[in-house]
Structure formats: structure tokens, C-alpha cells
Scaffold this active site. Structure first.
Site, PDB file in Angstrom:
ATOM      1  N   ASP A 102       0.768  -1.056   0.102  1.00 16.19           N
ATOM      2  CA  ASP A 102      -0.167  -0.143   0.000  1.00 16.19           C
ATOM      3  C   ASP A 102       0.921   1.377  -0.029  1.00 16.19           C
ATOM      4  O   ASP A 102       0.384   2.444   0.489  1.00 16.19           O
ATOM      5  CB  ASP A 102      -0.902   0.041   1.169  1.00 16.19           C
ATOM      6  CG  ASP A 102      -0.130  -0.007   2.499  1.00 16.19           C
ATOM      7  OD1 ASP A 102       1.018  -0.156   2.478  1.00 16.19           O
ATOM      8  OD2 ASP A 102      -0.994  -0.046   3.617  1.00 16.19           O
ATOM      9  N   HIS A 362     -19.676  16.115 -40.667  1.00 16.23           N
ATOM     10  CA  HIS A 362     -20.644  16.390 -39.461  1.00 16.23           C
ATOM     11  C   HIS A 362     -21.779  15.401 -39.387  1.00 16.23           C
ATOM     12  O   HIS A 362     -22.021  14.816 -40.145  1.00 16.23           O
ATOM     13  CB  HIS A 362     -21.430  17.811 -40.225  1.00 16.23           C
ATOM     14  CG  HIS A 362     -20.696  18.718 -40.965  1.00 16.23           C
ATOM     15  ND1 HIS A 362     -19.912  19.621 -40.367  1.00 16.23           N
ATOM     16  CD2 HIS A 362     -20.455  18.391 -42.225  1.00 16.23           C
ATOM     17  CE1 HIS A 362     -19.254  20.338 -41.550  1.00 16.23           C
ATOM     18  NE2 HIS A 362     -19.678  19.747 -42.596  1.00 16.23           N
ATOM     19  N   TYR A 365     -22.863   8.860 -38.311  1.00 17.04           N
ATOM     20  CA  TYR A 365     -22.504   7.392 -37.727  1.00 17.04           C
ATOM     21  C   TYR A 365     -21.829   6.408 -38.573  1.00 17.04           C
ATOM     22  O   TYR A 365     -22.444   6.131 -39.720  1.00 17.04           O
ATOM     23  CB  TYR A 365     -23.696   6.803 -36.917  1.00 17.04           C
ATOM     24  CG  TYR A 365     -23.305   5.558 -36.347  1.00 17.04           C
ATOM     25  CD1 TYR A 365     -22.419   5.409 -35.318  1.00 17.04           C
ATOM     26  CD2 TYR A 365     -23.767   4.419 -37.005  1.00 17.04           C
ATOM     27  CE1 TYR A 365     -21.954   4.156 -34.862  1.00 17.04           C
ATOM     28  CE2 TYR A 365     -23.446   2.988 -36.443  1.00 17.04           C
ATOM     29  CZ  TYR A 365     -22.491   2.961 -35.515  1.00 17.04           C
ATOM     30  OH  TYR A 365     -22.270   1.742 -35.008  1.00 17.04           O
ATOM     31  N   TYR A 386     -27.028  -2.907 -37.857  1.00 13.94           N
ATOM     32  CA  TYR A 386     -27.621  -3.970 -36.883  1.00 13.94           C
ATOM     33  C   TYR A 386     -29.002  -4.106 -37.096  1.00 13.94           C
ATOM     34  O   TYR A 386     -29.868  -3.255 -37.261  1.00 13.94           O
ATOM     35  CB  TYR A 386     -27.185  -3.253 -35.198  1.00 13.94           C
ATOM     36  CG  TYR A 386     -27.672  -4.090 -34.217  1.00 13.94           C
ATOM     37  CD1 TYR A 386     -27.379  -5.462 -34.237  1.00 13.94           C
ATOM     38  CD2 TYR A 386     -28.458  -3.723 -33.055  1.00 13.94           C
ATOM     39  CE1 TYR A 386     -27.449  -6.324 -33.128  1.00 13.94           C
ATOM     40  CE2 TYR A 386     -28.945  -4.504 -31.958  1.00 13.94           C
ATOM     41  CZ  TYR A 386     -28.276  -5.630 -32.088  1.00 13.94           C
ATOM     42  OH  TYR A 386     -28.453  -6.681 -31.045  1.00 13.94           O
ATOM     43  N   ALA A 422     -27.950  12.997 -52.093  1.00 12.32           N
ATOM     44  CA  ALA A 422     -28.544  13.448 -50.777  1.00 12.32           C
ATOM     45  C   ALA A 422     -29.917  13.180 -50.367  1.00 12.32           C
ATOM     46  O   ALA A 422     -30.938  12.807 -51.210  1.00 12.32           O
ATOM     47  CB  ALA A 422     -28.607  14.982 -50.715  1.00 12.32           C
ATOM     48  N   ARG A 439     -35.069   7.901 -53.152  1.00 14.30           N
ATOM     49  CA  ARG A 439     -35.705   8.758 -52.432  1.00 14.30           C
ATOM     50  C   ARG A 439     -37.048   9.078 -53.184  1.00 14.30           C
ATOM     51  O   ARG A 439     -37.058   8.592 -54.214  1.00 14.30           O
ATOM     52  CB  ARG A 439     -34.970  10.240 -52.026  1.00 14.30           C
ATOM     53  CG  ARG A 439     -34.663  10.836 -53.436  1.00 14.30           C
ATOM     54  CD  ARG A 439     -33.843  12.236 -53.002  1.00 14.30           C
ATOM     55  NE  ARG A 439     -33.757  12.922 -54.210  1.00 14.30           N
ATOM     56  CZ  ARG A 439     -32.484  13.737 -54.455  1.00 14.30           C
ATOM     57  NH1 ARG A 439     -31.445  13.853 -53.240  1.00 14.30           N
ATOM     58  NH2 ARG A 439     -32.634  14.585 -55.454  1.00 14.30           N
TER      59      ARG A 439
END
Length: 460
Positions: A102, A362, A365, A386, A422, A439
Site C-alpha cells: 500500500d 458532420h 455514424y 444492426y 442526398a 428517395r
């Protein structure tokens, strides 16, 4: 000269008020036991013996196979603890260091000086001592008129004169190994605490006209024995100052060293600049010329030279030279960034390899991905890796352009020089040199907003 070491680590440490054995509490990233063991290696012991008792399996795991172990079933004092080591060291020629588990601040340099002093003066026992402004609670070193050590007296057994003495016993010793165990057979429990005091061997040696000496520490802080959380915090403060001073001497600049936390095994190259409130933990290496700005937290990671890390968290990652990260980025375990990668504000990367000169500036993930070189990852891009049970990989080729607000549903491959528009949700392979648009078509109804409740015309 053959040296041995005994580390005393059997105590519970009641005043720590903890389920963790006292010697396993950490100071600057290492347990107190590890600090003592590392310092003891400075004398190059042929054999190290650790005396364990309370939660012995846990304490034993703290050193694994680096030491021999003996068990002290009952804690009957320091003398009794050292007796337990006789099975490992009995009859051996040499010098034995005894150190408490110690005392994390004792340095290898001091222990080396202690044993050299012991050998040079041909002592049978040498005590490591220190001069204390307030010696209450410590064992006192009692000398005769010639300045020779004649005994050590514990606080509870000290008379009025002895209690005024300022030279204290640090609990670290060097003994002639054979004579140590012979003397231990002669000690008794006839004292205020009813224990076997290791310190009683000093009087035995003196009675036999054997030479006992004392080596006085230059730095009183090294003598600190940690018995409670207050002392643990003191040890942490002293160790932190030592570590930052060591790095400053080696060419590292700190803007505010008092606010920086750096653990013992961290390596920092010269010409690194570290601002305030930076934390560096584990086996981290910081390359030369790197800048770590305020609030950065790095653990078990390698940062290449000339990188700039701005107020970000990096865990178990490898960064090459010239990388910029942050502000407010999070690199999770398994991340590898090649040269000149830019990871910007509010970007999270986990378990991914990102090629050189790629930029994710910016709100992104990137998880379980292989990203090529010179890729532009637009703001708001998410790799969907996932499905609730399994993780899947995203592969992005060199020079690809990922449009802002792209959702990339793995498993997925995007080829070299490919582009995603985009706002797209991409779930199928995008070949080399292709553009993928995923999109809904925009529909505009002119004048229709006037019919909605929020429009100013509706309030009339």
C-alpha cells in the site's frame, strides 16, 4: 549479489470502506500492488514473493504469474506475514527487500539506493526511514548517542520521549535473507497490539551486536502508506504531478498541468501540446507534434504525429499521422484512421477502417465499415449496421461521394467513384462510377399552404 523481494498484500484495508482489497485500488491507472511490484523490480530480484490473505484470489490475479504467492490465513502482524514467505526463501543466500503493498509512491530509484546502502555498509538489516513534521501514527526510529539505530518502536508502544522523535519507519526494509528468518523465530506478541512486529527483529540483531542501519528518504511523499480514501487522493495528486513533470522534462508542453490526468503507462513524444482538462489513460501513445485541446479523453489508443484532437473521446483506436478529430467526435473501439483523415463535429465511428484523406465532417455514424481513401461522407450519413441480432458491414470504395443525409443499410457495397444522392436510403450494391438515388420524388402544391391553420391568412 542475489536479491529477493517480499511484498505484503494480505490486509483487508478496513478504513477504505470498500469491497475491493486495499492493494487493488488504483493510483494513476495502476493498482497500488502493481506500483510496488514495478518499483521492486529496480533491484532485479531473483525471486519475488507476495503475501496474500484477504480475497487472495482477486489479489493474486493482480500480478498473475509475475510473482510467487504465499497465504497468510490470519493477519497477525507484519512479522507473521513475512514468516509466511519462509517456505519460498528459507536458506537462500542474499538480500531480501520487504515492501508494503500500500505504498504506491516509493520509487525504484529509492529502493535501488536502499539496497546499495545496505550492501556497502555490510548491514544485516537496513530500514528505509523518513523525517516527518508530524510523526503521529508512525513507528519511530530510536538511535543511541552514536547515531546508531537500536530499535523501532510503534506508536502504541512509544513512551513520551519516543513519541517526540521525527524519524519514522516507512515500512520498507532490506535484510540479510538467512538472518531475517532466523530472527523471526525469536519475536513474540508481547506488545500493545498482540501482534508479531517485523520491527522487533531490529532489537534482536542489535542484541547480537549485528549491524543495523537506516537510509533516509529525500522525498517524504514516497513514505505515504494508503489506508483510506483521503490518502489515496493524496497519492493520486503526487503521482499525477510526477507524471506531468516527467513528460515536461521530455519535451511535452502543458497549458494547465494541474487539470490534466495522465496514467502511468501513457507514452507521449516530444513537441506535443496538451491543453487543460485532458485525460489520457491505459496504453496510449501520442505522436510528436500532436495537439490535444481542452476536454479531450483518450484511452488505449495510438495517435499519429501531427494530429489535432479537439474536445473528443477516443477509445481503443489507431490514428495515423496528420489526422484531425472533433470537436465533439467519438471514436469507439476498433476504429482505424489512415493519414490525413478528418472526422468532424458530432461524428461517431466504431469498428471501422477509414482510408487516407477521407472526410466525415458532420453529424455522422460510421459503424462496422470499410471506407476507402479520399471519400466524402456528407452530413447526416448513417450506416445501418444492426438488425437486432447481428452486425453487418458497409464497404465504400475510393473516391466515393456519399450525399448528405444518406442512410446506408448493411450489408452494402458502394464502388469506387460512386455517388449517392442526398437524402437517399441505399440498400443495394452501387457499382463503380454509378449514381444511386433512393428517395421519393418531390411533389409541390402551389398555394396549398394558405389552407393550413398555421398560415397568417387564417388568423384574419
Amino acid at each position: 549479489m542475489t536479491n529477493y523481494a517480499i511484498i505484503l498484500a494480505a490486509g483487508k484495508g478496513t478504513r477504505m470502506t470498500s469491497d475491493l482489497p486495499k492493494v487493488l485500488h488504483k493510483v494513476s491507472g495502476l493498482t497500488m500492488l502493481e506500483h510496488g511490484f514495478r518499483s521492486g523490480k529496480a533491484i532485479s530480484p531473483e525471486k519475488s514473493v507476495t503475501v496474500i490473505g484477504h480475497k487472495s484470489k482477486m489479489v493474486r490475479g493482480g500480478l498473475a504469474d509475475q510473482s510467487a504467492f504465499v497465504h497468510q490465513t490470519e493477519q497477525l502482524g507484519t512479522g507473521h506475514a513475512v514468516m509466511m514467505a519462509e517456505t519460498q526463501l528459507e536458506g537462500l543466500e542474499g538480500h531480501t527487500l520487504v515492501i508494503a503493498g500500500d505504498t504506491p509512491l516509493i520509487t525504484g530509484e529509492s529502493l535501488k539506493s536502499l539496497i546499495d546502502f545496505h550492501v556497502n555498509h555490510k548491514n544485516v538489516a537496513t530500514i528505509l526511514t523518513a523525517t516527518a513534521q508530524d510523526s503521529f501514527g508512525y513507528g519511530r526510529i530510536v538511535r543511541n548517542k552514536n547515531g546508531e539505530v537500536i530499535k523501532i518502536v510503534e506508536q502504541k508502544d512509544a513512551n513520551e520521549y519516543e513519541q517526540q522523535l521525527k524519524e519514522i519507519n516507512t515500512g520498507t526494509y532490506v535484510f540479510d535473507n538467512k538472518r531475517l528468518f532466523e530472527a523471526l523465530k525469536c519475536i513474540t506478541t508481547n506488545n500493545a497490539q498482540g501482534e508479531y512486529y517485523l520491527t522487533d527483529v531490529v532489537a534482536i540483531f542489535r542484541a547480537n551486536k549485528e549491524k543495523v542501519g537506516a537510509y533516509i528518504l529525500r522525498d517524504f511523499n514516497e513514505s505515504l502508506g494508503v489506508n483510506d480514501r483521503v490518502a489515496l487522493a493524496t497519492a493520486e495528486t503526487v503521482m499525477r504531478q510526477r507524471i506531468t513533470q516527467k513528460h515536461m522534462v521530455n519535451g511535452v508542453t502543458f497549458h494547465n498541468p494541474e487539470t490534466v490526468y495522465i496514467e502511468s503507462d501513457v507514452e507521449i513524444a516530444p513537441d506535443v501540446l496538451i491543453e487543460g482538462n485532458v485525460t489520457l489513460k491505459g496504453r496510449t501513445h501520442i505522436g510528436s507534434g500532436t495537439v490535444l485541446t481542452n476536454g479531450t479523453y483518450i484511452v488505449d489508443s495510438e495517435i499519429g504525429q501531427g494530429s489535432i484532437i479537439t474536445n473528443s473521446m477516443i477509445e481503443s483506436s489507431v490514428l495515423a499521422a496528420g489526422v484531425t478529430v472533433g470537436p465533439y467526435a467519438h471514436l469507439r473501439p476498433g476504429t482505424t484512421l489512415d493519414r490525413e483523415v478528418h472526422i468532424g463535429n458530432f461524428v461517431e465511428v466504431k469498428g471501422s477502417h477509414i482510408g487516407e484523406k477521407t472526410k466525415a465532417g458532420h453529424l455522422t455514424y460510421i459503424g462496422n465499415a470499410q471506407v476507402g481513401s479520399s471519400v466524402n461522407v456528407g452530413a447526416g450519413t448513417i450506416t445501418v449496421n444492426y438488425d437486432g441480432q447481428n452486425k453487418y458491414e458497409t464497404v465504400i470504395g475510393d473516391h466515393a461521394f456519399i450525399g448528405s443525409n444518406s442512410t446506408l443499410i448493411a450489408p452494402l457495397e458502394i464502388g469506387d467513384h460512386a455517388l449517392t444522392a442526398a437524402g437517399s436510403t441505399i440498400s443495394k450494391t452501387v457499382p463503380i462510377d454509378s449514381i444511386a438515388i433512393g428517395r421519393s420524388r418531390q411533389v409541390t402544391k402551389e398555394g396549398y399552404a394558405k389552407r393550413l391553420a398555421h398560415h397568417p391568412s387564417r388568423s384574419k
